[in-house]
Scaffold this motif. Structure first.
Motif, PDB file in Angstrom:
ATOM      1  N   ARG A  68       3.543 -10.722 -29.429  1.00 25.44           N
ATOM      2  CA  ARG A  68       4.127 -12.028 -29.115  1.00 25.44           C
ATOM      3  C   ARG A  68       3.185 -12.799 -28.202  1.00 25.44           C
ATOM      4  O   ARG A  68       2.371 -12.200 -27.495  1.00 25.44           O
ATOM      5  N   PRO A  69       3.274 -14.109 -28.169  1.00 25.31           N
ATOM      6  CA  PRO A  69       2.412 -14.910 -27.287  1.00 25.31           C
ATOM      7  C   PRO A  69       2.789 -14.738 -25.821  1.00 25.31           C
ATOM      8  O   PRO A  69       3.537 -15.533 -25.248  1.00 25.31           O
ATOM      9  N   ALA A  70       2.274 -13.674 -25.220  1.00 22.44           N
ATOM     10  CA  ALA A  70       2.498 -13.371 -23.807  1.00 22.44           C
ATOM     11  C   ALA A  70       1.434 -12.363 -23.398  1.00 22.44           C
ATOM     12  O   ALA A  70       0.746 -11.781 -24.245  1.00 22.44           O
ATOM     13  N   PHE A  71       1.272 -12.176 -22.094  1.00 23.08           N
ATOM     14  CA  PHE A  71       0.305 -11.198 -21.622  1.00 23.08           C
ATOM     15  C   PHE A  71       0.894  -9.795 -21.747  1.00 23.08           C
ATOM     16  O   PHE A  71       1.966  -9.510 -21.218  1.00 23.08           O
ATOM     17  N   HIS A  72       0.168  -8.925 -22.440  1.00 23.57           N
ATOM     18  CA  HIS A  72       0.585  -7.532 -22.643  1.00 23.57           C
ATOM     19  C   HIS A  72      -0.300  -6.663 -21.753  1.00 23.57           C
ATOM     20  O   HIS A  72      -1.530  -6.651 -21.897  1.00 23.57           O
ATOM     21  N   ILE A  73       0.311  -5.931 -20.838  1.00 23.08           N
ATOM     22  CA  ILE A  73      -0.449  -5.129 -19.881  1.00 23.08           C
ATOM     23  C   ILE A  73       0.102  -3.707 -19.843  1.00 23.08           C
ATOM     24  O   ILE A  73       1.216  -3.436 -20.294  1.00 23.08           O
ATOM     25  N   TYR A 120      -3.745 -11.244 -24.649  1.00 17.31           N
ATOM     26  CA  TYR A 120      -2.941 -12.398 -25.085  1.00 17.31           C
ATOM     27  C   TYR A 120      -3.218 -12.574 -26.577  1.00 17.31           C
ATOM     28  O   TYR A 120      -4.305 -12.963 -26.976  1.00 17.31           O
ATOM     29  N   PRO A 121      -2.225 -12.266 -27.413  1.00 21.49           N
ATOM     30  CA  PRO A 121      -2.447 -12.167 -28.862  1.00 21.49           C
ATOM     31  C   PRO A 121      -3.023 -13.431 -29.499  1.00 21.49           C
ATOM     32  O   PRO A 121      -2.651 -14.551 -29.150  1.00 21.49           O
ATOM     33  N   ARG A 122      -3.969 -13.168 -30.400  1.00 23.52           N
ATOM     34  CA  ARG A 122      -4.540 -14.166 -31.302  1.00 23.52           C
ATOM     35  C   ARG A 122      -5.192 -15.351 -30.579  1.00 23.52           C
ATOM     36  O   ARG A 122      -5.179 -16.478 -31.055  1.00 23.52           O
ATOM     37  N   GLU A 145      -9.730 -15.862 -25.722  1.00 24.49           N
ATOM     38  CA  GLU A 145      -9.728 -15.436 -24.328  1.00 24.49           C
ATOM     39  C   GLU A 145      -8.935 -14.148 -24.129  1.00 24.49           C
ATOM     40  O   GLU A 145      -9.251 -13.329 -23.268  1.00 24.49           O
ATOM     41  N   GLY A 146      -7.899 -13.958 -24.971  1.00 24.58           N
ATOM     42  CA  GLY A 146      -7.065 -12.775 -24.843  1.00 24.58           C
ATOM     43  C   GLY A 146      -7.719 -11.493 -25.317  1.00 24.58           C
ATOM     44  O   GLY A 146      -7.188 -10.391 -25.090  1.00 24.58           O
ATOM     45  N   LEU A 147      -8.893 -11.621 -25.952  1.00 29.69           N
ATOM     46  CA  LEU A 147      -9.588 -10.423 -26.435  1.00 29.69           C
ATOM     47  C   LEU A 147     -10.079  -9.541 -25.292  1.00 29.69           C
ATOM     48  O   LEU A 147     -10.208  -8.328 -25.460  1.00 29.69           O
ATOM     49  N   LYS A 148     -10.354 -10.135 -24.145  1.00 28.53           N
ATOM     50  CA  LYS A 148     -10.851  -9.330 -23.021  1.00 28.53           C
ATOM     51  C   LYS A 148      -9.814  -8.301 -22.572  1.00 28.53           C
ATOM     52  O   LYS A 148     -10.153  -7.260 -21.997  1.00 28.53           O
ATOM     53  N   GLY A 149      -8.543  -8.591 -22.860  1.00 24.53           N
ATOM     54  CA  GLY A 149      -7.494  -7.659 -22.480  1.00 24.53           C
ATOM     55  C   GLY A 149      -7.555  -6.344 -23.226  1.00 24.53           C
ATOM     56  O   GLY A 149      -6.970  -5.344 -22.775  1.00 24.53           O
ATOM     57  N   ILE A 150      -8.244  -6.298 -24.363  1.00 22.00           N
ATOM     58  CA  ILE A 150      -8.383  -5.045 -25.113  1.00 22.00           C
ATOM     59  C   ILE A 150      -9.052  -3.981 -24.246  1.00 22.00           C
ATOM     60  O   ILE A 150      -8.730  -2.795 -24.318  1.00 22.00           O
ATOM     61  N   VAL A 151      -9.982  -4.426 -23.397  1.00 22.85           N
ATOM     62  CA  VAL A 151     -10.699  -3.512 -22.509  1.00 22.85           C
ATOM     63  C   VAL A 151      -9.957  -3.301 -21.197  1.00 22.85           C
ATOM     64  O   VAL A 151      -9.861  -2.171 -20.698  1.00 22.85           O
ATOM     65  N   PHE A 152      -9.380  -4.362 -20.639  1.00 25.96           N
ATOM     66  CA  PHE A 152      -8.836  -4.298 -19.288  1.00 25.96           C
ATOM     67  C   PHE A 152      -7.346  -3.959 -19.220  1.00 25.96           C
ATOM     68  O   PHE A 152      -6.864  -3.540 -18.155  1.00 25.96           O
ATOM     69  N   ILE A 187      -9.165   1.135 -27.578  1.00 22.91           N
ATOM     70  CA  ILE A 187      -9.657  -0.142 -28.116  1.00 22.91           C
ATOM     71  C   ILE A 187      -8.841  -0.581 -29.320  1.00 22.91           C
ATOM     72  O   ILE A 187      -8.414  -1.748 -29.428  1.00 22.91           O
ATOM     73  N   LEU A 188      -8.585   0.332 -30.247  1.00 26.57           N
ATOM     74  CA  LEU A 188      -7.852  -0.032 -31.456  1.00 26.57           C
ATOM     75  C   LEU A 188      -6.384  -0.335 -31.158  1.00 26.57           C
ATOM     76  O   LEU A 188      -5.785  -1.199 -31.808  1.00 26.57           O
ATOM     77  N   SER A 189      -5.814   0.363 -30.178  1.00 31.76           N
ATOM     78  CA  SER A 189      -4.437   0.067 -29.793  1.00 31.76           C
ATOM     79  C   SER A 189      -4.353  -1.345 -29.208  1.00 31.76           C
ATOM     80  O   SER A 189      -3.415  -2.108 -29.499  1.00 31.76           O
ATOM     81  N   GLY A 190      -5.326  -1.699 -28.375  1.00 38.15           N
ATOM     82  CA  GLY A 190      -5.361  -3.048 -27.818  1.00 38.15           C
ATOM     83  C   GLY A 190      -5.587  -4.099 -28.879  1.00 38.15           C
ATOM     84  O   GLY A 190      -4.978  -5.180 -28.841  1.00 38.15           O
ATOM     85  N   LEU A 191      -6.443  -3.787 -29.838  1.00 37.62           N
ATOM     86  CA  LEU A 191      -6.694  -4.731 -30.930  1.00 37.62           C
ATOM     87  C   LEU A 191      -5.445  -4.935 -31.777  1.00 37.62           C
ATOM     88  O   LEU A 191      -5.130  -6.064 -32.188  1.00 37.62           O
ATOM     89  N   GLY A 192      -4.715  -3.850 -32.026  1.00 34.87           N
ATOM     90  CA  GLY A 192      -3.471  -3.968 -32.786  1.00 34.87           C
ATOM     91  C   GLY A 192      -2.451  -4.824 -32.052  1.00 34.87           C
ATOM     92  O   GLY A 192      -1.739  -5.644 -32.672  1.00 34.87           O
ATOM     93  N   THR A 193      -2.387  -4.660 -30.736  1.00 32.52           N
ATOM     94  CA  THR A 193      -1.485  -5.494 -29.940  1.00 32.52           C
ATOM     95  C   THR A 193      -1.898  -6.953 -30.020  1.00 32.52           C
ATOM     96  O   THR A 193      -1.047  -7.857 -30.113  1.00 32.52           O
ATOM     97  N   TRP A 194      -3.186  -7.215 -29.982  1.00 29.47           N
ATOM     98  CA  TRP A 194      -3.703  -8.587 -30.079  1.00 29.47           C
ATOM     99  C   TRP A 194      -3.349  -9.220 -31.427  1.00 29.47           C
ATOM    100  O   TRP A 194      -3.118 -10.431 -31.514  1.00 29.47           O
TER     101      TRP A 194
END
Length: 252
Positions: free
Chosen positions: A110-115, A45-47, A50-57, A99-106
């Motif tokens: 957009r403000p939504a869950f990216h999976i 979940y960008p910016r 709490e959304g940082l955990k999505g970089i891993v998952f 990891i870097l791809s997830g960080l770039g997405t973060w």
């Protein structure tokens, strides 16, 4: 002659790694559907902190079977290419790239869950393509052409043409793959046509190479003595006897 094992394109270990990694995604989806875990909320979940955990998952979370199937087919082939052509750098490219791809997405999403693992797919496509172009090596260039042929159509989805698709994740992965292609220096796995080309070749154990001295001069083997050859027998002692006969005439 020293036996050298050449790498095989269909080496089981590399295929097993590719299939095994994709199977982890299927296990995660099965657990999500079976136990109603709502793993979607663990996406990027960008910016937000709490959304940082999505970089891993995020790579392990998919919406449904169709979503995962599309990513799985691409991932098996791309991971196989990665682990075959770049075995020394494969794990670094995969882990740091994810990891870097997830960080770039973060950062840009957009403000939504990216999976989904599509960010990794785009990272691998970009890395394999540009690495082959940058290397100038014919085998890697051929790989680049194969990647373009199979996945060239994915390029359109790095742009916001479908609001249901995380184009930000695609764009982040594509950019990270491009950067890694210029940074990673690991070369292609070589196929050695001759044993002496292999880095593990030991000249001291090769019968032919032992025929040369340190200066590169050929040293022929000394012939073994032939017991039937008279020249190799000890010389026999030759005795010469002279008999002198008197030549005087009778009466002289």
């Amino acid at each position: 002659m020293q036996k050298i094992e050449y790498p095989s394109v269909f080496e089981f270990r590399r295929i097993a790694i590719s299939v095994g990694l994709v199977m982890l995604l299927w296990i995660a989806l099965w657990a999500d559907l079976r136990f109603d875990l709502n793993l979607r909320s663990w996406g990027v979940y960008p910016r937000t902190f709490e959304g940082l955990k999505g970089i891993v998952f995020t790579p392990f979370i998919h919406k449904d079977l169709s979503h995962l199937t599309n990513n799985s087919i691409s991932l098996v082939a791309l991971l196989w290419f990665l682990f075959y052509f770049y075995p020394k750098a494969a794990w670094k490219v995969l882990l740091y790239g994810a990891i870097l791809s997830g960080l770039g997405t973060w950062l840009i999403g957009r403000p939504a869950f990216h999976i989904g693992a599509s960010g990794i797919v785009y990272m691998l496509v970009s890395f394999l393509f540009f690495k082959g172009v940058f290397s100038g090596y014919y085998r890697l260039i051929a790989l680049s052409l194969i990647v373009v042929f199979l996945y060239g159509g994915l390029l359109w989805y790095v742009f916001p043409i479908d609001p249901k698709i995380s184009w930000e994740g695609h764009l982040s992965g594509f950019f990270v793959g491009f950067v890694f292609a210029g940074v990673v220096k690991s070369g292609v796995t070589r196929e050695y046509h001759y044993p002496w080309e292999h880095p593990e070749f030991d000249p001291s154990k090769d019968p032919f190479m032992r025929r040369f001295d340190e200066q590169g001069n050929f040293v022929p083997d000394e012939p073994e003595p032939d017991p039937e050859d008279e020249t190799d027998q000890k010389p026999q002692r030759i005795e010469i006897k002279y008999n002198f006969k008197s030549s005087s005439k009778d009466g002289e």
